[in-house]
Enzyme design. Structure first.
Site, PDB file in Angstrom:
ATOM      1  N   ARG A  32      -7.205   8.596   9.878  1.00 51.17           N
ATOM      2  CA  ARG A  32      -7.343   7.147  10.052  1.00 51.17           C
ATOM      3  C   ARG A  32      -8.820   6.741   9.995  1.00 51.17           C
ATOM      4  O   ARG A  32      -9.175   5.717   9.398  1.00 51.17           O
ATOM      5  CB  ARG A  32      -6.712   6.717  11.374  1.00 51.17           C
ATOM      6  CG  ARG A  32      -5.190   6.742  11.366  1.00 51.17           C
ATOM      7  CD  ARG A  32      -4.610   6.073  12.583  1.00 51.17           C
ATOM      8  NE  ARG A  32      -4.581   6.935  13.746  1.00 51.17           N
ATOM      9  CZ  ARG A  32      -3.523   7.627  14.166  1.00 51.17           C
ATOM     10  NH1 ARG A  32      -2.400   7.590  13.468  1.00 51.17           N
ATOM     11  NH2 ARG A  32      -3.579   8.365  15.252  1.00 51.17           N
ATOM     12  N   ASP A  52       7.360  -0.711   7.083  1.00 50.80           N
ATOM     13  CA  ASP A  52       8.183   0.288   7.766  1.00 50.80           C
ATOM     14  C   ASP A  52       9.584  -0.288   7.924  1.00 50.80           C
ATOM     15  O   ASP A  52       9.747  -1.510   8.043  1.00 50.80           O
ATOM     16  CB  ASP A  52       7.595   0.651   9.136  1.00 50.80           C
ATOM     17  CG  ASP A  52       8.119   1.977   9.659  1.00 50.80           C
ATOM     18  OD1 ASP A  52       7.385   2.983   9.562  1.00 50.80           O
ATOM     19  OD2 ASP A  52       9.262   2.025  10.158  1.00 50.80           O
ATOM     20  N   SER A  53      10.586   0.586   7.958  1.00 47.64           N
ATOM     21  CA  SER A  53      11.969   0.117   8.063  1.00 47.64           C
ATOM     22  C   SER A  53      12.395  -0.144   9.502  1.00 47.64           C
ATOM     23  O   SER A  53      13.470  -0.695   9.736  1.00 47.64           O
ATOM     24  CB  SER A  53      12.916   1.144   7.434  1.00 47.64           C
ATOM     25  OG  SER A  53      12.805   2.393   8.104  1.00 47.64           O
ATOM     26  N   ASP A  72       2.323   7.984   3.879  1.00 48.16           N
ATOM     27  CA  ASP A  72       2.458   8.917   5.013  1.00 48.16           C
ATOM     28  C   ASP A  72       3.916   8.966   5.474  1.00 48.16           C
ATOM     29  O   ASP A  72       4.260   8.464   6.555  1.00 48.16           O
ATOM     30  CB  ASP A  72       1.543   8.473   6.156  1.00 48.16           C
ATOM     31  CG  ASP A  72       1.534   9.467   7.317  1.00 48.16           C
ATOM     32  OD1 ASP A  72       1.809  10.658   7.081  1.00 48.16           O
ATOM     33  OD2 ASP A  72       1.257   9.039   8.461  1.00 48.16           O
ATOM     34  N   CYS A 123       3.900  16.009   6.164  1.00 46.15           N
ATOM     35  CA  CYS A 123       3.952  16.656   7.478  1.00 46.15           C
ATOM     36  C   CYS A 123       5.091  17.667   7.550  1.00 46.15           C
ATOM     37  O   CYS A 123       5.462  18.120   8.635  1.00 46.15           O
ATOM     38  CB  CYS A 123       4.082  15.620   8.593  1.00 46.15           C
ATOM     39  SG  CYS A 123       5.589  14.635   8.526  1.00 46.15           S
TER      40      CYS A 123
END
Length: 404
Positions: free
Chosen positions: A222, A260-261, A308, A348
């Site tokens: 970040r 984002d969902s 991400d 990830c």
């Protein structure tokens, strides 16, 4: 201590301090251990090798110690103290009695499983609140001892210890997988609070948020976005609570769109924008599927895109499909970013190694036919430490791409 005897020649990995014993390496078990019991592991000649939590599965023992002190009364306190020393050395935690007035970061991962020689245990620290996630029966059964050790390690500065293992501990009959507080200091009643990361404020909700409430592993990445975001139009995909978005706004990005969902996550994004005092006219929250949004966005609208996603592969059986998904997602980002733009892309998924991920991104770039340079290779921060004898612990990998 119940004895686990290994087959001849199968002790070499333990002599090299690898923290796992696979079921196929076991010749016999002297006794009848329950899952989560501490057992001793011995070579076929009777010599002691290690001690750890017994479990049913391909990994039969997760090693806690390579000597027999694992049963000492102060074992947990010693191990947590060592973990805290690492965070102090990394500049993330303060030594006892230090002045905290100028602190810019007061949240970090205290225990990262095998990286801190405590396989199956995660502890994240949020300004006096420790959130525990047990990933094994042994660690789940030890959580009260761990809590008592945390009280000794942190002393009066510890506000609470919250157990959030219901989604991580293996489901076994007899385990009460109910999240809740193991300790709360008198007067502490909050289920969320504002923490600081590199001088930026974030609202963390450990009871309702994903994982322990915040993705601490992207702290340094970040900060890297903050270095590059000034004046750019930024798209933050799979943004969760907007970590990358806050850093981009702080850098002076011209605009930031967070996607984002999860409606709960997007509400926290808006709260994080407000608590940092940013002008909301530069930020737009979009609650929708990130992949669908990226597919439909006009080419060149963004000159910095952050990709991400959650883990696409939880186990090796899904590796091939995961690599295809990473290729498709990165091809979409590379094709849509403006000329001279940047793409920060991550995986990830632990079973996807650095080479495989880089190859998927290479294939994506080749598919788009654009000139792409790698400006940086990205990974997990110091508090998500990797045990040198357990390279499998290196799960987060990323690339910073420049696209002509």
């Amino acid at each position: 201590m119940i004895k686990v005897i290994l087959r001849k020649g199968r002790e070499e990995s333990l002599r090299r301090f690898h923290p796992w014993v696979f079921s196929g390496a076991i010749a016999e078990i002297q006794g009848e251990p329950a899952e989560g019991d501490i057992v001793g592991v011995y070579a076929c000649d009777g010599s002691f090798l290690a001690a750890g939590h017994y479990q049913i599965g391909s990994i039969a023992v997760r090693v806690l110690s390579f000597d027999e002190n694992v049963l000492s009364p102060d074992f947990w306190e010693k191990m947590l103290s060592k973990a805290l020393d690492v965070r102090i050395a990394a500049g993330l935690a303060l030594p006892e009695g230090a002045d905290a007035s100028g602190v810019l970061t007061n949240c970090y991962r205290l225990v990262h499983g095998e990286g801190d020689n405590l396989p199956g245990l995660i502890i994240d620290y949020y300004d006096g609140v420790c959130v525990i996630q047990a990933h094994s029966v042994g660690m789940f059964r030890a959580k009260k001892q761990i809590c008592e050790a945390l009280k000794k390690v942190y002393g009066d500065s510890l506000k609470a210890v919250y157990d959030k293992s219901s989604g991580t501990a293996p489901f076994k009959a007899g385990l009460e997988l109910i999240d809740g507080y193991l300790y709360r200091k008198e007067g502490f009643v909050d289920d969320r609070q504002v923490v600081m990361e590199n001088g930026h404020k974030f609202i963390v909700n450990w009871t309702e948020g994903q994982k322990t409430g915040f993705f601490l592993d992207q702290r340094e990445n970040r900060a890297l976005v903050e270095r590059y975001a000034a004046g750019r139009n930024v798209l933050n995909l799979f943004c969760y609570t907007g970590g990358f978005s806050i850093y981009a706004l702080a850098a002076g990005a011209a605009s930031v769109d967070s996607v984002d969902s999860s409606r709960k996550a997007m509400n926290l994004v808006d709260e994080n924008v407000a608590v940092n005092g940013f002008d909301s006219s530069r930020h737009n929250s979009l609650c929708c599927d990130a992949i669908d949004y990226l597919r439909d966005v006009p080419e060149g609208k963004y000159d910095l895109i952050i990709v991400d996603p959650p883990a696409f592969a939880k186990h090796r059986g899904s590796l091939r499909n995961a690599l295809r998904a990473y290729q498709r997602l990165n091809a979409a980002a590379i094709s849509k970013v403006a000329a001279g733009g940047l793409v920060f892309t991550y995986s990830c998924s632990q079973v996807v190694d650095k080479e495989a991920f880089a190859l998927a991104v290479f294939s994506a770039a080749a598919q788009c036919g654009r000139s792409v340079r790698i400006l940086d290779r990205l990974n997990q921060p110091a508090d998500h430490s990797v045990n040198i004898y357990h390279p499998e612990g290196e799960y987060l990998k990323g690339l910073l791409l420049y696209v002509e």
